[in-house]
Motif scaffolding. Structure first.
Motif, PDB file in Angstrom:
ATOM      1  N   ALA A 141     -38.114 -29.846 -34.929  1.00 30.13           N
ATOM      2  CA  ALA A 141     -37.869 -31.260 -35.226  1.00 30.13           C
ATOM      3  C   ALA A 141     -36.383 -31.573 -35.146  1.00 30.13           C
ATOM      4  CB  ALA A 141     -38.417 -31.601 -36.615  1.00 30.13           C
ATOM      5  N   LEU A 142     -35.561 -30.692 -35.690  1.00 30.33           N
ATOM      6  CA  LEU A 142     -34.110 -30.893 -35.612  1.00 30.33           C
ATOM      7  C   LEU A 142     -33.634 -30.864 -34.157  1.00 30.33           C
ATOM      8  CD1 LEU A 142     -33.028 -28.671 -38.627  1.00 30.33           C
ATOM      9  CD2 LEU A 142     -32.787 -31.165 -38.488  1.00 30.33           C
ATOM     10  N   ALA A 143     -34.160 -29.919 -33.388  1.00 30.56           N
ATOM     11  CA  ALA A 143     -33.766 -29.791 -31.977  1.00 30.56           C
ATOM     12  C   ALA A 143     -34.191 -31.016 -31.169  1.00 30.56           C
ATOM     13  CB  ALA A 143     -34.362 -28.516 -31.376  1.00 30.56           C
ATOM     14  N   ALA A 144     -35.415 -31.490 -31.390  1.00 30.23           N
ATOM     15  CA  ALA A 144     -35.890 -32.673 -30.667  1.00 30.23           C
ATOM     16  C   ALA A 144     -35.060 -33.892 -31.047  1.00 30.23           C
ATOM     17  CB  ALA A 144     -37.373 -32.912 -30.965  1.00 30.23           C
ATOM     18  N   GLY A 145     -34.799 -34.037 -32.327  1.00 30.13           N
ATOM     19  CA  GLY A 145     -33.965 -35.152 -32.773  1.00 30.13           C
ATOM     20  C   GLY A 145     -32.586 -35.095 -32.157  1.00 30.13           C
ATOM     21  N   ARG A 146     -31.986 -33.918 -32.159  1.00 33.21           N
ATOM     22  CA  ARG A 146     -30.634 -33.756 -31.577  1.00 33.21           C
ATOM     23  C   ARG A 146     -30.646 -34.119 -30.096  1.00 33.21           C
ATOM     24  NH1 ARG A 146     -27.188 -30.058 -29.156  1.00 33.21           N
ATOM     25  NH2 ARG A 146     -25.040 -30.207 -29.898  1.00 33.21           N
ATOM     26  N   ALA A 147     -31.701 -33.699 -29.381  1.00 34.19           N
ATOM     27  CA  ALA A 147     -31.808 -34.008 -27.950  1.00 34.19           C
ATOM     28  C   ALA A 147     -31.888 -35.516 -27.710  1.00 34.19           C
ATOM     29  CB  ALA A 147     -33.030 -33.313 -27.348  1.00 34.19           C
ATOM     30  N   LEU A 148     -32.396 -36.239 -28.707  1.00 38.05           N
ATOM     31  CA  LEU A 148     -32.519 -37.695 -28.600  1.00 38.05           C
ATOM     32  C   LEU A 148     -31.381 -38.438 -29.276  1.00 38.05           C
ATOM     33  CD1 LEU A 148     -36.362 -37.920 -29.215  1.00 38.05           C
ATOM     34  CD2 LEU A 148     -35.160 -38.211 -27.034  1.00 38.05           C
ATOM     35  N   GLY A 149     -30.354 -37.684 -29.722  1.00 32.78           N
ATOM     36  CA  GLY A 149     -29.161 -38.302 -30.283  1.00 32.78           C
ATOM     37  C   GLY A 149     -29.177 -38.509 -31.789  1.00 32.78           C
ATOM     38  N   VAL A 150     -30.113 -37.866 -32.489  1.00 27.66           N
ATOM     39  CA  VAL A 150     -30.178 -38.006 -33.945  1.00 27.66           C
ATOM     40  C   VAL A 150     -29.282 -36.955 -34.586  1.00 27.66           C
ATOM     41  CG1 VAL A 150     -31.691 -37.922 -35.981  1.00 27.66           C
ATOM     42  CG2 VAL A 150     -32.538 -38.909 -33.813  1.00 27.66           C
ATOM     43  N   ASP A 151     -28.375 -37.394 -35.424  1.00 30.80           N
ATOM     44  CA  ASP A 151     -27.446 -36.515 -36.130  1.00 30.80           C
ATOM     45  C   ASP A 151     -28.215 -35.615 -37.106  1.00 30.80           C
ATOM     46  OD1 ASP A 151     -25.456 -36.363 -38.777  1.00 30.80           O
ATOM     47  OD2 ASP A 151     -24.438 -36.107 -36.846  1.00 30.80           O
ATOM     48  N   PHE A 152     -27.744 -34.378 -37.268  1.00 25.33           N
ATOM     49  CA  PHE A 152     -28.400 -33.441 -38.179  1.00 25.33           C
ATOM     50  C   PHE A 152     -28.509 -33.996 -39.594  1.00 25.33           C
ATOM     51  CE2 PHE A 152     -26.979 -29.792 -35.294  1.00 25.33           C
ATOM     52  CZ  PHE A 152     -28.247 -29.616 -34.762  1.00 25.33           C
ATOM     53  N   ALA A 153     -27.487 -34.660 -40.092  1.00 21.40           N
ATOM     54  CA  ALA A 153     -27.507 -35.183 -41.457  1.00 21.40           C
ATOM     55  C   ALA A 153     -28.601 -36.230 -41.618  1.00 21.40           C
ATOM     56  CB  ALA A 153     -26.143 -35.767 -41.822  1.00 21.40           C
ATOM     57  N   VAL A 154     -28.782 -37.072 -40.625  1.00 22.51           N
ATOM     58  CA  VAL A 154     -29.825 -38.100 -40.666  1.00 22.51           C
ATOM     59  C   VAL A 154     -31.202 -37.438 -40.646  1.00 22.51           C
ATOM     60  CG1 VAL A 154     -30.848 -40.045 -39.394  1.00 22.51           C
ATOM     61  CG2 VAL A 154     -28.355 -39.857 -39.629  1.00 22.51           C
ATOM     62  N   ALA A 155     -31.377 -36.457 -39.763  1.00 21.98           N
ATOM     63  CA  ALA A 155     -32.650 -35.741 -39.676  1.00 21.98           C
ATOM     64  C   ALA A 155     -32.945 -34.995 -40.971  1.00 21.98           C
ATOM     65  CB  ALA A 155     -32.625 -34.777 -38.493  1.00 21.98           C
ATOM     66  N   ALA A 156     -31.928 -34.369 -41.555  1.00 23.21           N
ATOM     67  CA  ALA A 156     -32.112 -33.626 -42.804  1.00 23.21           C
ATOM     68  C   ALA A 156     -32.583 -34.555 -43.918  1.00 23.21           C
ATOM     69  CB  ALA A 156     -30.821 -32.921 -43.194  1.00 23.21           C
ATOM     70  N   GLU A 157     -32.017 -35.745 -44.004  1.00 22.60           N
ATOM     71  CA  GLU A 157     -32.445 -36.708 -45.029  1.00 22.60           C
ATOM     72  C   GLU A 157     -33.905 -37.106 -44.825  1.00 22.60           C
ATOM     73  OE1 GLU A 157     -31.177 -37.815 -47.980  1.00 22.60           O
ATOM     74  OE2 GLU A 157     -29.784 -36.180 -47.503  1.00 22.60           O
ATOM     75  N   ALA A 158     -34.291 -37.316 -43.576  1.00 25.59           N
ATOM     76  CA  ALA A 158     -35.687 -37.666 -43.288  1.00 25.59           C
ATOM     77  C   ALA A 158     -36.614 -36.516 -43.678  1.00 25.59           C
ATOM     78  CB  ALA A 158     -35.849 -38.013 -41.810  1.00 25.59           C
ATOM     79  N   LEU A 159     -36.213 -35.295 -43.378  1.00 22.32           N
ATOM     80  CA  LEU A 159     -37.031 -34.139 -43.726  1.00 22.32           C
ATOM     81  C   LEU A 159     -37.147 -33.959 -45.234  1.00 22.32           C
ATOM     82  CD1 LEU A 159     -35.754 -31.731 -40.967  1.00 22.32           C
ATOM     83  CD2 LEU A 159     -38.135 -32.472 -41.256  1.00 22.32           C
ATOM     84  N   LYS A 160     -36.108 -34.278 -45.959  1.00 24.93           N
ATOM     85  CA  LYS A 160     -36.153 -34.169 -47.428  1.00 24.93           C
ATOM     86  C   LYS A 160     -37.165 -35.143 -48.019  1.00 24.93           C
ATOM     87  CE  LYS A 160     -31.452 -32.475 -47.810  1.00 24.93           C
ATOM     88  NZ  LYS A 160     -30.053 -32.791 -48.150  1.00 24.93           N
TER      89      LYS A 160
END
Length: 188
Positions: A141-160
Motif C-alpha cells: 500500500a505504501l509503495a502503490a501510494g508512493r508511485a502515485l505521489g502520496v507522501d509516506f506521512a499521509v499514507a501512514a496517517e490513513a493506515l493508522k
C-alpha cells in the motif's frame, strides 16, 4: 472481487459517476485477466503465486500467464510492485520490491518497522493490522501510494485510521503480552 478505493462502491458503479476518481484500486481475478487486451495499470502489484483454480486451468502455467496479464501494456512510466523472489519475467515498468523477512529489497520489515531503502516509514505497532502477511500488505500500500505521489506521512496517517474488517486478523485484546486475533474469515 473488484473494489474501488475510497468510494466503497463496486467498480461498475464508479465508472458511472459524473466525476471520475483520480485513481481506482482493483483486485482482478485471473478469470478477469484472461481476456484483457487494452487493460493498462499505472501501478500493478504481484503479491505471490501458488497453485489455485486448477479446476479451471489445465496447467499451472496457464493460470500463471493469466495472472501475469496484470502487467500487460505497462510502460516505462508505470510501476510494477513485486514480492522478492517471485518470477514475473522481464517487465517494462519500473520495478519495486518488498519482503517481510531478511531480503535486501526496496521495502522491508524489521523490528516492527516498515522501511523504504533502509529508512523507517511506519511503526507497525501504530496500526491495527497484525502478522507478516499484513506487514507485506502495508508495504505494498505504501509503495502503490508512493508511485502515485502520496507522501509516506499521509499514507501512514490513513493506515493508522484503518480497521481490518470484522473477523479478518482483528485484534481482540492483548493479555499478558499475547495478542489474540479473530481470523475466522480466513479462506486459503
Amino acid at each position: 472481487c473488484v473494489a474501488c478505493g475510497n468510494y466503497g462502491k463496486p467498480f461498475s458503479e464508479v465508472v458511472l459517476l459524473e466525476q471520475a476518481p483520480a485513481s481506482v484500486s482493483l483486485e482482478l481475478s485471473s478469470f478477469q485477466l484472461e481476456t484483457v487486451k487494452e487493460f493498462h495499470a499505472d501501478v500493478a502489484i504481484w503479491l505471490n503465486f501458488s497453485a489455485d483454480h486448477m479446476d479451471r486451468y489445465t496447467a499451472i502455467e496457464d493460470y500463471r500467464q493469466a495472472k501475469l496479464n496484470v502487467f500487460l501494456n505497462q510502460g516505462a512510466a508505470d510501476t510494477a510492485i513485486v514480492r522478492f523472489g517471485e518470477n514475473v519475467g522481464e517487465l517494462t515498468a519500473q520495478q519495486c520490491s518488498f519482503a517481510s523477512e531478511g531480503e535486501a529489497t526496496d521495502y522491508n520489515f524489521k523490528d516492527d518497522q516498515i522501511t523504504f531503502k533502509g529508512e523507517s516509514v511506519l511503526d507497525i505497532k501504530s496500526i491495527r493490522m497484525r502478522g507478516l502477511h499484513n506487514a507485506e500488505n502495508v508495504m505494498v500500500a505504501l509503495a502503490a501510494g508512493r508511485a502515485l505521489g502520496v507522501d509516506f506521512a499521509v499514507a501512514a496517517e490513513a493506515l493508522k485510521g484503518f480497521s481490518p474488517p470484522l473477523h479478518r486478523c482483528e485484534l481482540i485484546r492483548t493479555l499478558d503480552g499475547v495478542e489474540y486475533l479473530n481470523d475466522s474469515k480466513a479462506t486459503n
